[in-house]
Design an enzyme around this catalytic site. Structure first.
Site, PDB file in Angstrom:
ATOM      1  N   PRO A   9      41.337  43.347  38.300  1.00  0.00           N
ATOM      2  CA  PRO A   9      41.010  44.767  38.193  1.00  0.00           C
ATOM      3  C   PRO A   9      39.649  44.979  37.503  1.00  0.00           C
ATOM      4  O   PRO A   9      39.323  44.269  36.558  1.00  0.00           O
ATOM      5  CB  PRO A   9      42.139  45.310  37.304  1.00  0.00           C
ATOM      6  CG  PRO A   9      42.523  44.159  36.440  1.00  0.00           C
ATOM      7  CD  PRO A   9      42.353  42.928  37.300  1.00  0.00           C
ATOM      8  N   GLY A  10      38.894  45.897  37.992  1.00  0.00           N
ATOM      9  CA  GLY A  10      37.619  46.236  37.363  1.00  0.00           C
ATOM     10  C   GLY A  10      37.601  47.714  37.002  1.00  0.00           C
ATOM     11  O   GLY A  10      37.807  48.111  35.850  1.00  0.00           O
ATOM     12  N   ARG A  11      37.449  48.515  38.031  1.00  0.00           N
ATOM     13  CA  ARG A  11      37.315  49.966  37.849  1.00  0.00           C
ATOM     14  C   ARG A  11      38.461  50.584  37.055  1.00  0.00           C
ATOM     15  O   ARG A  11      38.238  51.424  36.186  1.00  0.00           O
ATOM     16  CB  ARG A  11      37.271  50.617  39.244  1.00  0.00           C
ATOM     17  CG  ARG A  11      36.926  52.085  39.272  1.00  0.00           C
ATOM     18  CD  ARG A  11      37.115  52.652  40.687  1.00  0.00           C
ATOM     19  NE  ARG A  11      36.495  51.823  41.704  1.00  0.00           N
ATOM     20  CZ  ARG A  11      35.225  51.969  42.113  1.00  0.00           C
ATOM     21  NH1 ARG A  11      34.473  52.911  41.611  1.00  0.00           N
ATOM     22  NH2 ARG A  11      34.729  51.168  43.034  1.00  0.00           N
ATOM     23  N   CYS A  21      11.394  59.635  41.907  1.00  0.00           N
ATOM     24  CA  CYS A  21      10.758  60.205  43.098  1.00  0.00           C
ATOM     25  C   CYS A  21      11.523  59.857  44.369  1.00  0.00           C
ATOM     26  O   CYS A  21      11.039  59.098  45.212  1.00  0.00           O
ATOM     27  CB  CYS A  21       9.323  59.713  43.176  1.00  0.00           C
ATOM     28  SG  CYS A  21       8.456  60.001  41.631  1.00  0.00           S
TER      29      CYS A  21
HETATM   30  C1  LIG Z   1      34.689  44.100  43.143  1.00  0.00           C
HETATM   31  C2  LIG Z   1      35.790  43.109  43.149  1.00  0.00           C
HETATM   32  C3  LIG Z   1      36.911  43.305  42.331  1.00  0.00           C
HETATM   33  C4  LIG Z   1      37.124  44.516  41.473  1.00  0.00           C
HETATM   34  O1  LIG Z   1      37.306  45.677  42.196  1.00  0.00           O
HETATM   35  P1  LIG Z   1      37.769  47.019  41.444  1.00  0.00           P
HETATM   36  O2  LIG Z   1      37.866  48.010  42.516  1.00  0.00           O
HETATM   37  O3  LIG Z   1      36.693  47.348  40.459  1.00  0.00           O
HETATM   38  O4  LIG Z   1      39.061  46.748  40.779  1.00  0.00           O
HETATM   39  C5  LIG Z   1      37.869  42.303  42.324  1.00  0.00           C
HETATM   40  N1  LIG Z   1      37.745  41.193  43.088  1.00  0.00           N
HETATM   41  C6  LIG Z   1      36.684  40.976  43.869  1.00  0.00           C
HETATM   42  C7  LIG Z   1      36.608  39.741  44.658  1.00  0.00           C
HETATM   43  C8  LIG Z   1      35.677  41.932  43.946  1.00  0.00           C
HETATM   44  O5  LIG Z   1      34.638  41.725  44.744  1.00  0.00           O
END
Ligand SMILES: *Cc1c(COP(=O)(O)O)cnc(C)c1O
Length: 446
Positions: free
Chosen positions: A302-304, A370
């Site tokens: 998970p990231g977002r 710009c």
């Molecule tokens: C970008 C990415 C993530 C994370 O995605 P989120 O939408 O931010 O959770 C996880 N795994 C891979 C391989 C990614 O490219």
């Protein structure tokens, strides 16, 4: 400081609550909140930081990052799993350090990200390496660091990694990232698991690729992986992808290839505006019911969902102007600082740092660059800002600073982390000298 707390910002992940409707709509305690019309991050007034650090800057809440990490990770506590924060969403060392301290791993996509992970003290045994274009140097670096697993995305990469591992006298643990051909129902630029996308290996071709990898002397097949897209607001596509991966695991077992790790990628969405994504607890419930009798360690990237609503971009209004058609609010942050609106037409809520009750107008919020694409909002109902006012661009903790550039020779902004009643500059604002670092005028031009 308990006086008149109101929560006008978009949703954040509170402690795991199984009743998701409640989570969605409740007025929950949020770590960016108003106290007497002033925006605070935890216990620190945002105005104070702006005065002392200058604008623009990214502002992260330690407590929110930690809460989101545990909302996600804790939802899987009763099964074998590993939460590998997707570093490309936010790679600040202090942010990574927080996850290291909480027992998290990371998902990396480059040698540079591996360097950051190790600097932040992430255990190599909790690092997975994804990406379609890993270079030999990156593969070697990761092998020497003894990371948990490589998520391989092509048959040439299988051969390349085997070769690099042979040269180093090592064995690489690998998963094949398969493309399960599931429609994530998200923005086309951030959907990755459809047959037409560049990512992964078509799931129908995966068995033969696994056979190939299994024969390689310097590879050890350990996993299957996928990542179907980002900002998903439904559970079903994840479940569908998982089922297809589980079928693959069964098939591989029949041909004598046993899989230990199933990496489901990231992609769980957040509330930017009115989206109502599932709470991690709901996501986890659906996933767990599919894997309960399987002898697999699940990996999530998970990231977002962890960083998105744990950060904001604070900017100052420089000018306002009106044409016969439109109102413009020109701020000191720009698309080079936060590119999501320009790149994906993303929505970011815009809030005043001090609520002044001046009434509302409809305006475009734009930066100094710009390019007509340099905007944060178009035709948005916002407060009637005046020059000098501070503005918070919400939900900017993921894919904010990490996508920043120096376009228009703008130094990249500072990153600040609040921890309770204290704030820390966790990345200094770049200087003009930083802008030209490494540039050389050849002798013949001197
Ligand atoms: C970008 C990415 C993530 C994370 O995605 P989120 O939408 O931010 O959770 C996880 N795994 C891979 C391989 C990614 O490219």
């Amino acid at each position: 400081m308990a006086a008149s707390v109101n929560t006008r910002s978009p949703g954040s992940l509170e402690t795991p609550i199984l009743n998701t409707n409640e989570w969605e709509y409740q007025e929950h305690m949020h770590h960016f909140h108003y106290v007497n019309n002033e925006l605070y991050c935890e216990e620190v007034p945002v105005t104070q930081i702006a005065t002392e650090v200058g604008t623009p800057f990214y502002l992260y809440s330690y407590a929110t990052l930690k809460m989101h990490f545990h909302a996600f990770d804790g939802a899987f506590q009763d099964i074998a799993h590993l939460t590998c924060f997707s570093m490309k969403s936010n790679s600040n060392l202090a942010v990574l350090r927080l996850f290291a301290l909480e027992g998290g791993g990371v998902d990396i996509v480059s040698g540079g990200e591996l360097y950051r992970a190790l600097k932040a003290g992430i255990e190599p045994s909790k690092i997975v390496f994804s990406g379609v274009g890993k270079r030999s140097e990156d593969l070697a670096y990761a092998l020497e660091s003894d990371i948990l697993m490589f998520n391989i995305e092509s048959s040439q990469e299988i051969e390349r990694l085997d070769g690099v591992a042979r040269d180093l006298g090592k064995k690489a643990r690998v998963a094949i990232r398969v493309n399960p051909d599931v429609d994530p129902a998200t923005h086309p630029y951030i959907s990755t698991g459809l047959r037409e996308n560049k990512f992964g290996i078509d799931i129908r071709q995966a068995p033969e690729q696994y056979e190939m990898a299994a024969k390689m002397k310097n590879l050890q097949v350990t996993g299957v992986s996928c990542h179907i897209g980002s900002q998903l607001t439904q559970v079903d596509p994840f479940v569908e992808a998982l089922r297809r991966l589980l079928d693959l695991v069964d098939r591989l077992k029949q041909s004598g290839i046993s899989i230990q790790y199933l990496d489901l990628g990231g992609g769980l969405g957040i509330t930017y505006e009115r989206e109502a994504p599932p709470h991690p607890a709901e996501y986890a419930k659906a996933i767990k019911s599919e894997v309960k009798d399987k002898d697999l360690v699940l990996i999530f990237e998970p990231g977002r969902v962890i960083a998105g609503n744990a950060g904001i971009l604070v900017t100052q209004v420089l000018y306002t102007k009106s044409t016969p058609e439109k109102n413009f609010i020109v701020v000191d942050a720009a698309m080079n600082d936060l590119v999501r609106p320009s790149l994906y037409s993303s929505y970011h809520a815009i809030q005043p740092v001090v609520e002044r009750q001046r009434g509302r107008i409809k305006a475009d919020v734009v930066g100094p660059i710009c390019e007509s694409g340099d905007f944060f909002a178009k035709g948005r109902g916002v407060d009637a800002y005046e020059p000098g006012d501070l503005m918070a661009i919400m939900s900017a903790g993921a894919y904010g600073f990490t996508m920043a550039s120096n376009y228009n020779s703008r130094p990249r902004v500072a990153e600040v982390m609040v921890y309770g009643g204290q704030y820390y500059v966790v990345r200094k604002r770049e200087t003009y000298e930083d802008l030209i670092r490494g540039e050389v005028i050849p002798d013949f031009m001197r």
